[in-house]
Design a protein around this motif. Structure first.
Motif, short mmCIF file in Angstrom:
data_model
loop_
_atom_site.label_atom_id
_atom_site.label_comp_id
_atom_site.label_asym_id
_atom_site.label_seq_id
_atom_site.Cartn_x
_atom_site.Cartn_y
_atom_site.Cartn_z
N CYS A 21 0.84 -1.21 0.00
CA CYS A 21 0.00 0.00 0.00
C CYS A 21 0.87 1.25 0.00
O CYS A 21 1.79 1.38 0.81
N ASN A 22 0.56 2.14 -0.90
CA ASN A 22 1.23 3.43 -0.97
C ASN A 22 0.28 4.47 -0.38
O ASN A 22 -0.75 4.79 -0.98
N PHE A 23 0.64 4.99 0.77
CA PHE A 23 -0.28 5.91 1.45
C PHE A 23 -0.37 7.25 0.74
O PHE A 23 -1.32 8.00 0.97
N GLU A 24 0.60 7.56 -0.13
CA GLU A 24 0.46 8.77 -0.94
C GLU A 24 -0.69 8.61 -1.93
O GLU A 24 -1.45 9.56 -2.19
N GLU A 25 -0.82 7.40 -2.48
CA GLU A 25 -1.94 7.15 -3.38
C GLU A 25 -3.27 7.14 -2.62
O GLU A 25 -4.30 7.57 -3.14
N VAL A 26 -3.23 6.63 -1.40
CA VAL A 26 -4.45 6.63 -0.59
C VAL A 26 -4.93 8.07 -0.36
O VAL A 26 -6.14 8.34 -0.40
N MET A 27 -3.99 8.98 -0.15
CA MET A 27 -4.35 10.38 0.05
C MET A 27 -5.14 10.92 -1.14
O MET A 27 -6.15 11.61 -0.98
N SER A 28 -4.68 10.59 -2.33
CA SER A 28 -5.38 11.09 -3.52
C SER A 28 -6.74 10.42 -3.69
O SER A 28 -7.67 11.02 -4.22
N MET A 29 -6.87 9.18 -3.21
CA MET A 29 -8.14 8.46 -3.37
C MET A 29 -9.24 9.01 -2.47
O MET A 29 -10.42 8.70 -2.67
N LEU A 30 -8.87 9.80 -1.49
CA LEU A 30 -9.88 10.37 -0.58
C LEU A 30 -10.71 11.45 -1.25
O LEU A 30 -11.77 11.81 -0.74
N PHE A 31 -10.25 11.95 -2.40
CA PHE A 31 -10.89 13.11 -3.02
C PHE A 31 -11.42 12.75 -4.41
O PHE A 31 -11.02 11.76 -5.02
N THR A 32 -12.29 13.60 -4.90
CA THR A 32 -12.97 13.35 -6.18
C THR A 32 -12.06 13.48 -7.37
O THR A 32 -12.38 12.98 -8.45
#
Length: 837
Positions: free
Chosen positions: A133-144
């Motif tokens: 898991c890349n938490f930087e990608e998770v950050m972007s997935m939180l938004f539209t």
């Protein structure tokens, strides 16, 4: 609880504009009803919206449509988690507690920064092992705008937020936000909770965010272990406003987790608590219909009051003192506020009684009586936040009794005591036979008319005192049928300054009244009165300002009245010491005098019974209305009421007052409701451009009123100096301050203000939405007519008219219940009498 998909808020687009769309909510129940709601089926209401956003600031000719994107919004209500029946709720919380990820007092201000800190904290956790898991990608997935470079609309994709379905529509819980995200490569679920150091404004319906709950879950999970189900668990916990206040008071992660465990226990036990049979039979606030047989259950009201309140008696002394959540500073500021707010009216009404009774009841007796009665009431009352006082209606009643004694050559102390004893007998009988159940007939509108009358009485007393000062001192006196200018050397004296004038007059041995009649005295009195009001109210509102730290603002607001009184007493008595200001008188007489009953004839005793009944009627109405206003549902008092016992206690206290020649007392408005506000913790929200405050918790203690009344008793030692350094105009300013702060939240005043507003500025209240505007104005006009009648009978300078004032107050009940429904439909009356949400 409303789940939101591809919606809300808080994000900042690249062009610098906020875009919010927060419409997912969670139904909140007041005062612990969250748990009861959990077992019920919640309606599922789904809706799809399509929003067009243009992300260009200045669209050019070639970009009319290229900057437009489509945003799909889906909303639906979600049931509260039932902690009693759903095992998964406990497992979710246990799993979080085992590897808790908690950030306390987060200093980041923007939503993006807060989420980055939370994801970083989850990634650094030793319990977390997510190599794929890349938490930087998770950050972007939180938004539209995740994975779409051409999309600049930066909004949260999926959230849960608490809402309450009220008569005004939907009311958001703006202090917390639960953010959900399904991540493909996650191996297990993760929860991170962040408590922000100060509330943050992240846009519409998120104007006061203090808690952020981040839920991460694998994309494919068992139906009971999805991000939505995990979010339900924590959203249900945070939907309780009292629980959120307790979390604010925690200082460590262990205390934070203990609060979570305790809240789980509360939600689990909510539906398991047995309901005592008949517990609410004699509570005037219960919904049980009023029946005649209820009045013949002698002593039942006392018994139920004691059963309701005795278990909490020890906590009335220990709450806020013992344990981790100490509130000593709030107790100290509240005690100081009460000391000033009680002492100065006692001095003012004592001075008024001194004039009307020619020294039989003076300031010293009023202060002593207040201390004795206040200490007894604070120790034994069922509603310890209620403040007993001698009030303006009682002062008027006492002056009328003095007039009767003069007209019929009666001994005032004996006749006064006899009336008081009859009054106490009726009050005690009223308590025994549950007469307080009649409060079921009092509607909110009736209580507000009487409360507003009391506020107007404070204003009238202040204005009358100021007018009397102007009448006495503003105009030059006439000496021996000649004006001031005709008096020898008068013209020369007027040509100099004031000190020269006084010196010249003193040398010529002119009458003292001439020396005192200078215009600077009444003008200074007016400025002191208005200055006390201005400073007190400004500091009272200071907690809503952005200046200084929140704790400093709260202390300044709590101490607004003491600061303003001390400041303007110093200005009047020291800075302008050369101008003699009016002060109250102090007599050197015995304080306690037992009434000489032998001086009354049997006929005098019988006549006193009628006056005692009217007095009991007055105290009964005021006592119960004040207790009702103090225990209003929006105040969130949890320990219960004791209407019948408090009424009997008032009768017992007034026995002592009557026999010793001290002024009578009863529960006072607005001191009691102001006492509740002083001890309250509030949560603010912004709705429709209007700022609303919701009481989260009130410290129900006896210590503040007990300490204040003890200090008042000690204040007798400060007579005449330094208490005489407080000028009468400052007392009048105090009256205006009390009157102004008491109308806050009075729905009748809000509706009267509508008459002066244009329709576009009407607030989104429940009656505005559900009642035709003409009906609202009719109802307001009818209330104003009732208020006018009360003021006529209560303030018109005809002594014997004031005697029937209590009967006029009683007549408001049939007017509201039997007359008004023939003028305005009953359904509209019930809506306007409902609580303002």
């Amino acid at each position: 609880m409303c789940k939101e998909s591809k919606v809300p808020p808080s994000g900042m687009s690249k062009n610098g504009y906020f875009f919010q769309e927060m419409e997912q909510r969670e139904a909140e129940q007041e005062e612990g009803s969250e748990g009861r709601e959990e077992g019920q089926d919640s309606p599922i209401a789904c809706g799809d919206d399509i929003h067009l956003y243009d992300t260009q600031i200045s669209p050019g000719p070639d970009t009319d449509d290229s900057g437009c994107v489509l945003l799909n919004t889906s909303r639906r209500y979600v049931k509260l988690m039932n902690f009693e029946e759903e095992v998964r709720a406990h497992r979710d919380l246990d799993g979080f507690l085992a590897r808790a990820s908690i950030l306390l007092d987060e200093t980041a201000a923007s939503l993006d920064d807060v989420l980055k800190r939370m994801l970083h904290h989850v990634g650094q956790d030793s319990h977390v092992s997510e190599p794929a898991c890349n938490f930087e990608e998770v950050m972007s997935m939180l938004f539209t705008d995740a994975g779409a470079q051409e999309v600049n609309v930066h909004l949260l994709s999926e959230t849960i937020q608490g809402v309450t379905a009220t008569a005004t529509g939907v009311q958001y819980q703006q202090s917390w936000l639960c953010i959900l995200c399904n991540v493909k490569h996650l191996q297990r679920r993760h929860v991170c909770i962040s408590r922000l150091e100060r509330p943050q404004n992240w846009g519409e319906n998120c104007c006061e965010v203090r808690y952020v709950i981040l839920i991460l879950a694998p994309l494919k999970m068992k139906s009971t272990k999805t991000a939505m189900e995990l979010g339900r668990t924590f959203a249900t916990l945070f939907s309780d406003i009292s629980f959120r206040q307790k979390l604010l008071e925690t200082k460590t992660q262990e205390e934070f987790k203990e609060a979570l465990v305790f809240q789980r226990h509360q939600l689990t036990a909510t539906n398991q608590q047995p309901v005592a049979l008949g517990k609410e039979k004699t509570d005037p606030r219960s919904q049980k219909p009023l029946k005649c047989k209820d009045f013949f259950k002698a002593g039942r009201g006392y018994y139920e009051d004691w059963c309701r309140r005795l278990p909490f008696y020890p906590s009335d002394f220990t709450e806020g003192i013992v344990g981790s959540n100490k509130t000593l500073l709030k107790y100290m500021t509240t005690a100081i506020f009460l000391y000033i707010a009680i002492l100065l009216p006692a001095i003012a009404f004592g001075s008024l009684n001194d004039e009307s009774t020619r020294g039989e009841i003076d300031v010293r007796k009023t202060i002593i009586g207040q201390s004795i009665g206040g200490v007894i009431y604070s120790l034994f009352a069922g509603s310890p936040l209620v403040i007993p006082l001698t009030t303006a209606p009682l002062a008027i009643f006492i002056s009328v009794i003095r007039g009767i004694c003069d007209d019929y050559n009666l001994d005032f102390p004996a006749f006064y005591a006899c009336i008081g004893l009859w009054n106490c007998l009726f009050l005690i009988l009223g308590g025994i036979f549950n007469v307080s159940l009649l409060m079921k007939l009092f509607k909110r509108s009736t209580e507000e008319v009487i409360a507003l009358f009391i506020s107007i009485a404070f204003v009238v007393d202040a204005v009358k005192g100021t007018v009397k000062i102007f009448h006495r001192y503003y105009h030059a006196p006439t000496l021996e049928n000649r004006s001031l200018e005709e008096f020898p050397q008068g013209g020369d004296l007027l040509g100099g300054n004031r000190s020269e004038v006084v010196a010249g007059l003193a040398l010529n041995a002119l009458p003292e009244s001439f020396i005192q009649c200078t215009r600077e005295r009444p003008v200074l009195c007016l400025l002191l009165m208005l200055g006390t009001l201005w400073m007190g109210y400004t500091l009272y509102q200071f907690k809503r300002s952005p200046f200084l730290h929140a704790k400093v603002r709260e202390v300044l607001s709590d101490c607004a009245l003491p600061i303003s009184v001390l400041m303007f007493s110093f200005i009047g008595s020291y800075l302008f010491s050369d101008i003699e200001l009016p002060v109250f008188k102090v007599h050197d007489r015995p304080i306690f005098n037992v009434a000489p009953f032998e001086r009354l004839s049997p006929m005098n005793v019988v006549c006193a019974m009628g006056l005692g009944f009217l007095l009991a009627l007055l105290i009964f109405i005021d006592q119960n209305i004040v207790v009702s206003l103090t225990n209003a549902p929006e105040n969130r008092l949890l320990k219960g009421t004791a209407y019948h016992w408090d009424l009997m206690l008032s009768g017992l206290i007034n026995i002592l007052m009557s026999v010793l020649g001290l002024p009578w007392m009863h529960a006072a408005f607005p001191h009691s409701t102001l006492h509740v506000r002083q001890l309250a913790f509030v949560e603010q929200r912004v709705e429709g451009g209007h700022l609303y405050e919701t009481i989260v918790q009130v410290k129900e203690t006896r210590l503040t009123s007990l300490a204040a009344n003890i200090f008042i008793g000690v204040s007798v030692l400060l007579l005449p100096v330094p208490l005489q350094w407080i000028p009468k105009p400052v007392l009048y300013g105090l009256f205006l301050y009390i009157a102004l702060t008491s109308i806050d939240g009075n729905q009748m005043c809000d509706r009267m203000a509508l008459l002066l507003k244009e329709q576009t500025s009407y607030p989104p209240t429940h009656y505005i939405r559900k009642v035709p505007q003409r009906k609202i104005h009719y109802f307001t006009f009818l209330q104003m007519m009732q208020l006018l009648v009360l003021c006529t009978f209560g303030m018109y300078p005809i002594p014997y008219m004031k005697m029937i004032f209590p009967l006029v107050m009683i007549l408001l009940i049939p007017i509201r219940n039997n007359v008004l429904p023939h003028i305005i439909e009953a359904k509209y009356l019930d809506i306007m009498d409902a609580q303002h949400m």
